[in-house]
Design an enzyme around this catalytic site. Structure first.
Site, PDB file in Angstrom:
ATOM      1  CD  GLN A  78      -3.047   1.016   2.131  1.00 49.59           C
ATOM      2  OE1 GLN A  78      -3.161   0.074   2.884  1.00 49.59           O
ATOM      3  NE2 GLN A  78      -3.881   2.040   2.152  1.00 49.59           N
ATOM      4  CG  PHE A  79       1.117   3.831  -3.585  1.00 52.51           C
ATOM      5  CD1 PHE A  79       0.982   5.202  -3.690  1.00 52.51           C
ATOM      6  CD2 PHE A  79       0.161   3.022  -4.189  1.00 52.51           C
ATOM      7  CE1 PHE A  79      -0.077   5.764  -4.393  1.00 52.51           C
ATOM      8  CE2 PHE A  79      -0.895   3.566  -4.888  1.00 52.51           C
ATOM      9  CZ  PHE A  79      -1.024   4.948  -4.985  1.00 52.51           C
ATOM     10  CB  THR A  80      -2.052   5.366   0.069  1.00 52.17           C
ATOM     11  OG1 THR A  80      -2.541   4.205   0.736  1.00 52.17           O
ATOM     12  CG2 THR A  80      -2.486   5.360  -1.394  1.00 52.17           C
TER      13      THR A  80
END
Length: 150
Positions: A78-80
């Site tokens: 999850q890059f966020t």
């Protein structure tokens, strides 16, 4: 690396209507990777998560780890998690690694977690539009950043 660790009674990941991961009691772990992260960060984080004592013992005191309970785990990229929100209302993801850097470290994290636990780890699919369902148990949610190992 940043991780959001959620103790769950059930969790699943679905991509395009197909369930690709499904567990009962265990952990759902969201992983965010930035360019400054290393294999050492990954190894430290896998050991920390596998041995984190957040499951109840016979007295319902959080004294047992995922390893102790033989629980299952789903790891989702999850890059966020590396969103920067200081300016404006649109998050910037400039610190999040691009796939050529993130994918090998994500895969190393999963492989090391399998070694720590001695069993397969379920995952989402890197970069896919995933639908993640979970029933948080407790709720118990812990955030760990390898840049802040206090």
């Amino acid at each position: 690396m940043k991780a959001v660790i959620q103790r769950v009674t059930e969790a699943s990941v679905t991509i395009d209507g197909i369930t690709v991961a499904d567990i009962q009691k265990g952990l759902l772990v969201l992983i965010g990777i930035e360019d400054a992260d290393t294999k050492e960060d990954s190894d430290w984080l896998t050991a920390k998560i596998a041995n984190l004592r957040i499951f109840g013992d016979e007295n319902e005191v959080m004294n047992l780890s995922l390893k102790d309970t033989n629980g299952d785990i789903i790891v989702v990229s999850q890059f966020t998690l590396h969103a920067q929100t200081k300016k404006g209302n649109r998050p910037s993801y400039i610190k999040a690694s691009k796939p050529d850097v993130a994918i090998p470290l994500y895969e190393a994290f999963v492989k090391q977690m399998e070694m720590e636990l001695g069993k397969p780890v379920q995952t989402g699919q890197f970069g896919a539009d995933m639908k993640v369902r979970l029933l948080n148990d407790g709720p118990v949610t812990i955030v760990i950043d390898t840049k802040n190992k206090e």
